[in-house]
Design a protein around this motif. Structure first.
Motif, PDB file in Angstrom:
ATOM      1  N   ILE A   8      16.296  -3.593   6.369  1.00 49.00           N
ATOM      2  CA  ILE A   8      17.511  -4.215   6.886  1.00 49.00           C
ATOM      3  C   ILE A   8      17.367  -4.342   8.404  1.00 49.00           C
ATOM      4  CG2 ILE A   8      20.031  -4.110   6.983  1.00 49.00           C
ATOM      5  CD1 ILE A   8      19.030  -4.173   4.135  1.00 49.00           C
ATOM      6  N   PRO A   9      16.867  -5.464   8.905  1.00 51.35           N
ATOM      7  CA  PRO A   9      16.596  -5.616  10.341  1.00 51.35           C
ATOM      8  C   PRO A   9      17.835  -5.464  11.226  1.00 51.35           C
ATOM      9  CG  PRO A   9      15.648  -7.456   9.101  1.00 51.35           C
ATOM     10  CD  PRO A   9      16.473  -6.649   8.151  1.00 51.35           C
ATOM     11  N   HIS A  10      18.993  -5.955  10.774  1.00 50.52           N
ATOM     12  CA  HIS A  10      20.187  -5.890  11.621  1.00 50.52           C
ATOM     13  C   HIS A  10      20.787  -4.488  11.707  1.00 50.52           C
ATOM     14  CE1 HIS A  10      21.963  -6.671   7.639  1.00 50.52           C
ATOM     15  NE2 HIS A  10      23.021  -6.042   8.100  1.00 50.52           N
ATOM     16  N   LEU A  11      20.224  -3.513  11.011  1.00 51.13           N
ATOM     17  CA  LEU A  11      20.636  -2.117  11.158  1.00 51.13           C
ATOM     18  C   LEU A  11      19.583  -1.345  11.946  1.00 51.13           C
ATOM     19  CD1 LEU A  11      22.114  -1.218   7.644  1.00 51.13           C
ATOM     20  CD2 LEU A  11      23.344  -1.705   9.758  1.00 51.13           C
ATOM     21  N   GLY A  12      19.015  -1.979  12.957  1.00 55.13           N
ATOM     22  CA  GLY A  12      18.040  -1.311  13.811  1.00 55.13           C
ATOM     23  C   GLY A  12      16.696  -1.097  13.155  1.00 55.13           C
ATOM     24  N   GLY A  13      16.380  -1.902  12.171  1.00 55.27           N
ATOM     25  CA  GLY A  13      15.101  -1.749  11.483  1.00 55.27           C
ATOM     26  C   GLY A  13      15.135  -0.674  10.423  1.00 55.27           C
ATOM     27  N   SER A  14      16.257  -0.496   9.769  1.00 52.03           N
ATOM     28  CA  SER A  14      16.399   0.535   8.740  1.00 52.03           C
ATOM     29  C   SER A  14      15.710   0.143   7.437  1.00 52.03           C
ATOM     30  CB  SER A  14      17.879   0.790   8.453  1.00 52.03           C
ATOM     31  OG  SER A  14      18.531   1.269   9.598  1.00 52.03           O
ATOM     32  N   THR A  15      15.213   1.137   6.742  1.00 48.21           N
ATOM     33  CA  THR A  15      14.700   0.986   5.390  1.00 48.21           C
ATOM     34  C   THR A  15      15.625   1.783   4.490  1.00 48.21           C
ATOM     35  OG1 THR A  15      12.426   0.757   6.167  1.00 48.21           O
ATOM     36  CG2 THR A  15      12.733   1.389   3.860  1.00 48.21           C
ATOM     37  N   ILE A  16      16.258   1.114   3.538  1.00 42.20           N
ATOM     38  CA  ILE A  16      17.265   1.743   2.698  1.00 42.20           C
ATOM     39  C   ILE A  16      16.706   1.957   1.295  1.00 42.20           C
ATOM     40  CG2 ILE A  16      19.611   1.541   1.768  1.00 42.20           C
ATOM     41  CD1 ILE A  16      19.455   1.694   4.863  1.00 42.20           C
ATOM     42  N   GLY A  17      16.842   3.188   0.799  1.00 37.95           N
ATOM     43  CA  GLY A  17      16.423   3.521  -0.555  1.00 37.95           C
ATOM     44  C   GLY A  17      17.578   3.299  -1.521  1.00 37.95           C
ATOM     45  N   TYR A  18      17.264   2.710  -2.670  1.00 38.00           N
ATOM     46  CA  TYR A  18      18.302   2.454  -3.666  1.00 38.00           C
ATOM     47  C   TYR A  18      17.673   2.425  -5.059  1.00 38.00           C
ATOM     48  CZ  TYR A  18      16.493  -2.295  -4.066  1.00 38.00           C
ATOM     49  OH  TYR A  18      15.681  -3.374  -4.284  1.00 38.00           O
ATOM     50  N   ARG A  19      18.533   2.494  -6.055  1.00 38.68           N
ATOM     51  CA  ARG A  19      18.063   2.390  -7.434  1.00 38.68           C
ATOM     52  C   ARG A  19      19.149   1.770  -8.296  1.00 38.68           C
ATOM     53  NH1 ARG A  19      16.567   7.194 -11.742  1.00 38.68           N
ATOM     54  NH2 ARG A  19      16.335   5.780 -13.488  1.00 38.68           N
ATOM     55  N   PHE A  20      18.767   0.799  -9.102  1.00 42.04           N
ATOM     56  CA  PHE A  20      19.633   0.261 -10.144  1.00 42.04           C
ATOM     57  C   PHE A  20      19.322   0.998 -11.436  1.00 42.04           C
ATOM     58  CE2 PHE A  20      20.296  -3.577  -7.558  1.00 42.04           C
ATOM     59  CZ  PHE A  20      21.643  -3.821  -7.812  1.00 42.04           C
ATOM     60  N   GLY A  21      20.322   1.179 -12.270  1.00 41.41           N
ATOM     61  CA  GLY A  21      20.114   1.832 -13.552  1.00 41.41           C
ATOM     62  C   GLY A  21      19.262   1.000 -14.497  1.00 41.41           C
ATOM     63  N   ARG A  22      19.433  -0.289 -14.433  1.00 42.77           N
ATOM     64  CA  ARG A  22      18.647  -1.256 -15.202  1.00 42.77           C
ATOM     65  C   ARG A  22      18.744  -2.582 -14.485  1.00 42.77           C
ATOM     66  NH1 ARG A  22      21.700  -0.759 -20.779  1.00 42.77           N
ATOM     67  NH2 ARG A  22      21.267   1.365 -20.255  1.00 42.77           N
ATOM     68  N   GLU A  23      18.138  -3.608 -15.018  1.00 47.28           N
ATOM     69  CA  GLU A  23      18.166  -4.906 -14.341  1.00 47.28           C
ATOM     70  C   GLU A  23      19.604  -5.358 -14.107  1.00 47.28           C
ATOM     71  OE1 GLU A  23      16.348  -9.359 -14.929  1.00 47.28           O
ATOM     72  OE2 GLU A  23      15.309  -7.643 -15.810  1.00 47.28           O
ATOM     73  N   TYR A  24      19.861  -5.893 -12.907  1.00 49.01           N
ATOM     74  CA  TYR A  24      21.205  -6.324 -12.513  1.00 49.01           C
ATOM     75  C   TYR A  24      21.728  -7.414 -13.440  1.00 49.01           C
ATOM     76  CZ  TYR A  24      24.949  -8.367  -9.757  1.00 49.01           C
ATOM     77  OH  TYR A  24      26.157  -8.858  -9.354  1.00 49.01           O
ATOM     78  N   ASP A  25      22.969  -7.250 -13.903  1.00 47.19           N
ATOM     79  CA  ASP A  25      23.629  -8.233 -14.755  1.00 47.19           C
ATOM     80  C   ASP A  25      24.862  -8.740 -14.010  1.00 47.19           C
ATOM     81  OD1 ASP A  25      25.094  -9.667 -16.626  1.00 47.19           O
ATOM     82  OD2 ASP A  25      24.822  -8.193 -18.226  1.00 47.19           O
ATOM     83  N   PRO A  26      24.842  -9.993 -13.504  1.00 44.82           N
ATOM     84  CA  PRO A  26      25.967 -10.497 -12.711  1.00 44.82           C
ATOM     85  C   PRO A  26      27.272 -10.615 -13.482  1.00 44.82           C
ATOM     86  CG  PRO A  26      24.360 -12.245 -13.108  1.00 44.82           C
ATOM     87  CD  PRO A  26      23.773 -10.969 -13.643  1.00 44.82           C
ATOM     88  N   SER A  27      27.241 -10.532 -14.811  1.00 44.10           N
ATOM     89  CA  SER A  27      28.473 -10.621 -15.593  1.00 44.10           C
ATOM     90  C   SER A  27      29.216  -9.286 -15.667  1.00 44.10           C
ATOM     91  CB  SER A  27      28.161 -11.118 -17.009  1.00 44.10           C
ATOM     92  OG  SER A  27      27.436 -10.142 -17.741  1.00 44.10           O
ATOM     93  N   LEU A  28      28.583  -8.202 -15.206  1.00 41.95           N
ATOM     94  CA  LEU A  28      29.197  -6.869 -15.253  1.00 41.95           C
ATOM     95  C   LEU A  28      29.670  -6.427 -13.875  1.00 41.95           C
ATOM     96  CD1 LEU A  28      26.588  -4.979 -17.488  1.00 41.95           C
ATOM     97  CD2 LEU A  28      28.822  -5.874 -18.182  1.00 41.95           C
ATOM     98  N   PRO A  29      30.718  -5.572 -13.824  1.00 39.73           N
ATOM     99  CA  PRO A  29      31.085  -4.975 -12.532  1.00 39.73           C
ATOM    100  C   PRO A  29      29.987  -4.010 -12.091  1.00 39.73           C
ATOM    101  CG  PRO A  29      32.341  -3.967 -14.302  1.00 39.73           C
ATOM    102  CD  PRO A  29      31.543  -5.087 -14.916  1.00 39.73           C
ATOM    103  N   THR A  30      29.973  -3.684 -10.806  1.00 34.11           N
ATOM    104  CA  THR A  30      28.948  -2.789 -10.265  1.00 34.11           C
ATOM    105  C   THR A  30      29.598  -1.530  -9.707  1.00 34.11           C
ATOM    106  OG1 THR A  30      27.506  -4.636  -9.726  1.00 34.11           O
ATOM    107  CG2 THR A  30      27.084  -2.569  -8.575  1.00 34.11           C
ATOM    108  N   LEU A  31      29.115  -0.393 -10.144  1.00 36.77           N
ATOM    109  CA  LEU A  31      29.537   0.903  -9.616  1.00 36.77           C
ATOM    110  C   LEU A  31      28.506   1.324  -8.582  1.00 36.77           C
ATOM    111  CD1 LEU A  31      31.298   3.469  -9.647  1.00 36.77           C
ATOM    112  CD2 LEU A  31      29.781   4.332 -11.446  1.00 36.77           C
ATOM    113  N   VAL A  32      28.938   1.487  -7.326  1.00 33.49           N
ATOM    114  CA  VAL A  32      28.043   1.905  -6.246  1.00 33.49           C
ATOM    115  C   VAL A  32      28.221   3.403  -6.046  1.00 33.49           C
ATOM    116  CG1 VAL A  32      27.432   1.623  -3.822  1.00 33.49           C
ATOM    117  CG2 VAL A  32      28.197  -0.354  -5.158  1.00 33.49           C
ATOM    118  N   MET A  33      27.114   4.136  -6.111  1.00 32.54           N
ATOM    119  CA  MET A  33      27.129   5.592  -5.978  1.00 32.54           C
ATOM    120  C   MET A  33      26.320   5.976  -4.743  1.00 32.54           C
ATOM    121  SD  MET A  33      26.437   6.424 -10.020  1.00 32.54           S
ATOM    122  CE  MET A  33      24.940   5.439 -10.070  1.00 32.54           C
TER     123      MET A  33
END
Length: 79
Positions: A8-33
């Motif tokens: 994420i360049p606009h955050l001072g060159g940050s590298t953000i770690g993340y994980r999805f539970g499975r492949e993203y499905d745009p028809s479902l709501p998203t719970l961010v943890m």
């Protein structure tokens, strides 16, 4: 799925770690943890393993600065 990172360049060159539970499905709501201090997205392993949760929503875990795979290029950061 394993922990992934995104730069994420606009955050001072940050590298953000993340994980999805499975492949993203745009028809479902998203719970961010956001995991607690001294942990990583592995904290949510039981939630990621739940077919019931995964069938109802996208599960996305994001690691805060200094935890898991999230890093910044600058020496000091603040929340």
């Amino acid at each position: 799925m394993t922990t992934q990172t995104i730069d994420i360049p606009h955050l001072g060159g940050s590298t953000i770690g993340y994980r999805f539970g499975r492949e993203y499905d745009p028809s479902l709501p998203t719970l961010v943890m956001i995991n607690s201090f001294t942990t990583s997205v592995e904290l949510y392993r039981p939630q990621f393993a739940s077919d019931e949760l995964g069938s109802r929503m996208n599960l996305l875990a994001i690691e805060p600065y200094g935890h898991g795979a999230t890093r910044s290029r600058y020496r000091h950061f603040t929340y």
